[in-house]
Design a protein around this motif. Structure first.
Motif, PDB file in Angstrom:
ATOM      1  N   LEU A  15       0.946  -1.012   0.063  1.00 55.87           N
ATOM      2  CA  LEU A  15       0.185   0.290   0.226  1.00 55.87           C
ATOM      3  C   LEU A  15       0.568   1.682  -0.094  1.00 55.87           C
ATOM      4  O   LEU A  15       0.884   2.101  -1.197  1.00 55.87           O
ATOM      5  N   ALA A  16       2.067   1.305   0.447  1.00 53.72           N
ATOM      6  CA  ALA A  16       2.692   2.313   0.433  1.00 53.72           C
ATOM      7  C   ALA A  16       3.658   2.508  -0.504  1.00 53.72           C
ATOM      8  O   ALA A  16       3.971   4.083  -0.790  1.00 53.72           O
ATOM      9  N   TYR A  22       0.791   6.426  -7.096  1.00 48.79           N
ATOM     10  CA  TYR A  22      -0.473   7.184  -7.418  1.00 48.79           C
ATOM     11  C   TYR A  22       0.238   8.723  -7.258  1.00 48.79           C
ATOM     12  O   TYR A  22       0.223   9.353  -8.142  1.00 48.79           O
ATOM     13  N   CYS A  23       0.937   8.963  -6.388  1.00 53.96           N
ATOM     14  CA  CYS A  23       1.454  10.583  -5.467  1.00 53.96           C
ATOM     15  C   CYS A  23       2.207  11.196  -6.604  1.00 53.96           C
ATOM     16  O   CYS A  23       1.732  12.087  -7.581  1.00 53.96           O
ATOM     17  N   ILE A  24       3.201  10.733  -6.786  1.00 55.73           N
ATOM     18  CA  ILE A  24       3.907  10.860  -8.047  1.00 55.73           C
ATOM     19  C   ILE A  24       3.221  10.436  -9.938  1.00 55.73           C
ATOM     20  O   ILE A  24       3.396  11.899 -10.217  1.00 55.73           O
ATOM     21  N   ALA A  25       2.550  10.021  -9.885  1.00 56.20           N
ATOM     22  CA  ALA A  25       1.953   9.747 -11.210  1.00 56.20           C
ATOM     23  C   ALA A  25       0.702  10.786 -11.882  1.00 56.20           C
ATOM     24  O   ALA A  25       1.084  11.419 -12.216  1.00 56.20           O
ATOM     25  N   PRO A  51       6.481  11.710   2.305  1.00 57.17           N
ATOM     26  CA  PRO A  51       6.535  11.697   2.609  1.00 57.17           C
ATOM     27  C   PRO A  51       5.921  10.703   4.280  1.00 57.17           C
ATOM     28  O   PRO A  51       6.389  10.046   4.758  1.00 57.17           O
ATOM     29  N   LEU A  52       5.101  11.325   5.275  1.00 58.15           N
ATOM     30  CA  LEU A  52       4.509  10.875   5.943  1.00 58.15           C
ATOM     31  C   LEU A  52       3.623   9.648   6.019  1.00 58.15           C
ATOM     32  O   LEU A  52       3.171   8.950   6.594  1.00 58.15           O
ATOM     33  N   VAL A  53       3.343   9.593   4.864  1.00 59.19           N
ATOM     34  CA  VAL A  53       2.024   8.453   4.668  1.00 59.19           C
ATOM     35  C   VAL A  53       2.761   7.264   4.314  1.00 59.19           C
ATOM     36  O   VAL A  53       2.861   5.904   4.496  1.00 59.19           O
ATOM     37  N   GLY A  58       4.981   1.769   5.488  1.00 59.78           N
ATOM     38  CA  GLY A  58       6.307   1.170   5.325  1.00 59.78           C
ATOM     39  C   GLY A  58       6.345   1.243   5.975  1.00 59.78           C
ATOM     40  O   GLY A  58       7.114  -0.200   7.042  1.00 59.78           O
ATOM     41  N   LEU A  59       6.927   1.615   7.307  1.00 59.56           N
ATOM     42  CA  LEU A  59       7.584   1.211   9.109  1.00 59.56           C
ATOM     43  C   LEU A  59       6.735   0.188   9.858  1.00 59.56           C
ATOM     44  O   LEU A  59       6.396  -0.521  10.383  1.00 59.56           O
ATOM     45  N   PHE A  60       5.328   1.093   9.566  1.00 58.22           N
ATOM     46  CA  PHE A  60       4.269  -0.008  10.385  1.00 58.22           C
ATOM     47  C   PHE A  60       3.942  -1.240   9.442  1.00 58.22           C
ATOM     48  O   PHE A  60       4.165  -2.361  10.129  1.00 58.22           O
TER      49      PHE A  60
END
Length: 74
Positions: A15-16, A22-25, A51-53, A58-60
């Motif tokens: 999902l990350a 999605y955000c970049i595209a 970066p926050l999302v 990814g960390l979770f």
């Protein structure tokens, strides 16, 4: 339960990756559209929210895969 945690960890990491793509595209065109409103929106998305999302998901997911949630702190 541990198998479910590992599966969800993989899902969080995927999902990350999907959110970053999605955000970049989709929102990548906002930075080069030439309008000031789009530029401000694109900067907020790229340098604050993305970066926050992505790092949070990814960390979770990483913590789920490495069994960080199995430790007892008694």
């Amino acid at each position: 339960m541990n198998a479910l945690k590992k599966l969800l960890g993989i899902i969080w990491i995927l999902l990350a990756a999907a959110v970053s793509y999605y955000c970049i595209a989709i929102f990548g065109g906002k930075l080069s559209s030439g309008k000031q409103d789009d530029l401000v929106f694109g900067i907020i998305i790229f340098f604050i929210l993305l970066p926050l999302v992505v790092s949070g998901l990814g960390l979770f997911g990483y913590y789920c895969l490495t069994n960080e949630y199995d430790e007892d702190y008694d």
